[in-house]
Write an enzyme that holds these catalytic residues in place. Structure first.
Site, short mmCIF file in Angstrom:
data_model
loop_
_atom_site.label_atom_id
_atom_site.label_comp_id
_atom_site.label_asym_id
_atom_site.label_seq_id
_atom_site.Cartn_x
_atom_site.Cartn_y
_atom_site.Cartn_z
N TYR A 5 0.46 1.02 20.16
CA TYR A 5 0.77 1.83 18.98
C TYR A 5 0.65 1.04 17.67
CZ TYR A 5 5.89 0.57 19.53
OH TYR A 5 7.11 -0.04 19.65
N GLU A 6 0.60 1.78 16.59
CA GLU A 6 0.34 1.26 15.23
C GLU A 6 -1.01 0.56 15.14
OE1 GLU A 6 2.22 2.59 13.37
OE2 GLU A 6 3.91 2.99 14.68
N GLY A 7 -1.97 1.05 15.87
CA GLY A 7 -3.31 0.44 15.91
C GLY A 7 -3.39 -0.50 17.08
N GLN B 166 -6.85 -4.19 15.74
CA GLN B 166 -6.38 -5.26 14.87
C GLN B 166 -7.42 -6.37 14.78
OE1 GLN B 166 -3.51 -4.68 13.24
NE2 GLN B 166 -3.42 -2.79 14.44
N ARG C 155 3.18 -2.51 11.32
CA ARG C 155 2.44 -3.53 12.08
C ARG C 155 3.16 -4.87 12.05
NH1 ARG C 155 -3.63 -1.40 10.31
NH2 ARG C 155 -3.72 0.19 11.95
#
Length: 567
Positions: A425-427, A432, A294
């Site tokens: 991507y990555e949350g 977030q 992130r």
């Protein structure tokens, strides 16, 4: 204008904005002197300018492809990877015991951002390896560390992370991949994973996959998930790649952008793997890798913004249209507005990213819980604002080009197409924001309050020399504090979630103003001051509307019934 590494920005941010001197004064990072940092930035910048930047367009025009089950990467990528690996850039923050440099994450983040600006598709490969390195350092057995970490850090082997399944996107707990004990300390892993960045390549000796799967006694949901290291080739008794494991690339996705980066569907059919961390403790281990990612993805957004800005600036400096003092469009007021906003936002996002990395470094070096809380608070802001900045700036870059921005040959649209996925991507960025107003506020907002105290204290001190800039920063911070207190007071989580995205962006606006103010103090009569004045006068005021949205609650969002949406 070819890509130029913004080394002067990093050096100013390290010296005057994010407190790199604190990091260098710790025992853990005592070797990261100003001279060492400058030399590393210069060398990395040279590699990005001369080796990686020329691969940007070819990777877009000649995508990675699967030929008869063999992954073929874009022309030149093998040489690009070799330059990254031989420069030591993969293991920058890795433990020296296993071949890493042991350098601060703040410095690694700066180098990663430069690589992202030069060629985002290729930069994804070392970023994945870096995340795996950190996960193994924290959670793997000594035996796995000894075998895998040196190979990953040297770039001889590469790493991936395998979370997502077709029926389980952000809901990781819904995954169906299974792992059966083999009775000898290994496991047979079966299942299919999608969206696996750099799931394979043709330039490393081995590809090492971190795979989430459920043991036979694993309970439903995230609490029953374990993490396994599953290599493409099983290491022999000497630690060299041996026989092929029972896994394969099923297909490579056809994507909007990042064409040079193979996004794979991976199939595991009883593939041999080794557990990383405790049984059913896979999410804790994977989150180590995800939090690293992130931060890195926030940096990818900043890098794409820098690349798009430089590309747009070069066009504005040469495009002749209308009557202007210079004869080019750079003197048109609206073009100036776009370029100033692009540059000011990129600086703000870069500062937030480096401050996030610096907090991680201080937490690692001191063990201080407050630094850990600061790092955790800044991570979702860094990821979301960094990627949104990359998207906004690259889109504006297309606009600066006018009609030519819509023509592929100019290369302007590639920055936008490549960076668009970083908000997903990555949350996703919505996740977030929800994380920020929920998990990161479980302390009653104490970590946020400490950061706001620092910003207000600095603004008060800056009033003596820059009152016109310091005053608005203080006022914005106080408004943000009031909204933070309102959020913490909401027991209905949906009320928090409804305004989470505007709240995160308001927080980022205030942080950006704080860091711009620090830069203006460092250069009170130069370009940094002028850029700070523009940001604080033109962009910071957005916080007013954002905070009003943040406190609006959820009622209006649910006022329309599902039937009314359809109607």
């Amino acid at each position: 204008m070819p890509y130029r590494a913004p080394i002067s920005d990093y050096e100013l941010l390290f010296r005057h904005v994010v407190g790199f001197d604190q990091i260098a004064s710790t025992e853990k990072f005592s070797e990261a002197s100003e001279d060492v940092v400058s030399a590393i930035l210069t060398e990395a910048g040279k590699m990005c300018e001369e080796v990686m930047a020329p691969l940007q367009r070819p990777g877009d025009l000649e995508p990675a492809r699967l030929e008869n089950g063999v992954l073929r990467t874009s022309s030149g990528y093998a040489d690009g990877w070799k330059a990254i690996a031989e420069g030591g850039w993969i293991g920058m923050s890795g433990d020296p015991e296993h071949g890493g440099m042991g350098l601060p994450m703040a410095l690694t983040s700066a180098v990663n951002e430069m690589m992202s600006a030069a060629c985002l598709s290729l930069q994804l490969a070392p970023l994945m390896s870096q995340g795996q390195i950190e996960a193994l350092e924290h959670h793997a057995s000594d035996e796995l560390k000894t075998l895998y970490l040196p190979k990953l850090m040297s770039g001889e082997w590469s790493g991936t992370m395998n979370l997502t399944e077709a029926q389980a996107g952000s809901d990781v707990g819904a995954l169906s991949s299974k792992a059966e004990p083999n009775g000898d300390g290994t496991y047979s892993v079966s299942g299919q994973k999608i969206f696996i960045s750099w799931g394979d390549n043709d330039f490393t000796e081995n590809v090492c996959h971190l795979v989430l799967a459920r043991l036979p006694d694993g309970v439903p949901g995230t609490k029953g998930i374990s993490l396994f290291l599953v290599p493409k080739y099983l290491p022999d008794e000497d630690g060299n790649p041996g026989v092929a494991n029972d896994l394969k690339v099923v297909s490579v996705e056809h994507k909007m952008g990042l064409h040079g980066s193979p996004t794979c569907v991976m199939q595991y059919d009883g593939a041999k793997g080794w557990i990383v961390g405790k049984e059913h403790g896979g999410m804790a281990a994977m989150f180590t890798m995800m939090n690293n990612a992130r931060l890195g993805v926030g940096g990818q957004g900043v890098g794409a913004a820098e690349g798009a800005y430089q590309h747009a600036l070069a066009y504005a400096l040469e495009r002749k249209q209308g009557k202007t003092p210079s004869g080019t469009i750079i003197d048109h007021a609206d073009v100036r507005r776009m370029l100033m906003s692009m540059r000011a936002d990129t600086f703000a996002a870069r500062a937030i990213m480096l401050a996030n990395a610096a907090a991680i470094d201080m937490a690692n070096a001191t063990g201080d819980a407050e630094w850990g809380a600061r790092a955790a608070l800044l991570t979702p802001i860094c990821k979301a604002f960094g990627t949104e900045t990359g998207i906004r700036v690259s889109e504006t870059g297309v606009q600066v080009h006018g009609g030519m921005g819509f023509i592929e040959e100019t290369g302007a649209s590639q920055y936008y197409r490549d960076v668009r996925v970083t908000a997903i991507y990555e949350g996703t960025n919505g996740i977030q924001a929800m994380d920020l107003v929920a998990r990161k506020m479980m302390d009653g907002g104490e970590a946020a309050s400490r950061l706001l105290d620092e910003i207000e204290d600095h603004a008060e001190q800056a009033r003596a020399t820059l009152p016109d800039l310091a005053g608005p920063v203080w006022e914005a911070t106080e408004s943000l504090r009031e909204t933070t207190e309102w959020i913490v007071a909401q027991s209905n989580m949906n009320a928090r979630f409804a305004g989470a995205v505007p709240y995160l962006h308001a927080f980022a606006r205030v942080l950006g103003a704080h860091y711009h103010l620090k830069a203006a103090q460092a250069e009170p009569s130069g370009p940094r001051f002028k850029l700070a004045r523009y940001y604080i006068n033109a962009l910071l005021p957005e916080y007013v509307g954002l905070l009003a949205q943040a406190q609006n609650g959820a009622d209006d969002l649910y006022a329309l019934s599902v039937e009314e949406f359809v109607a």
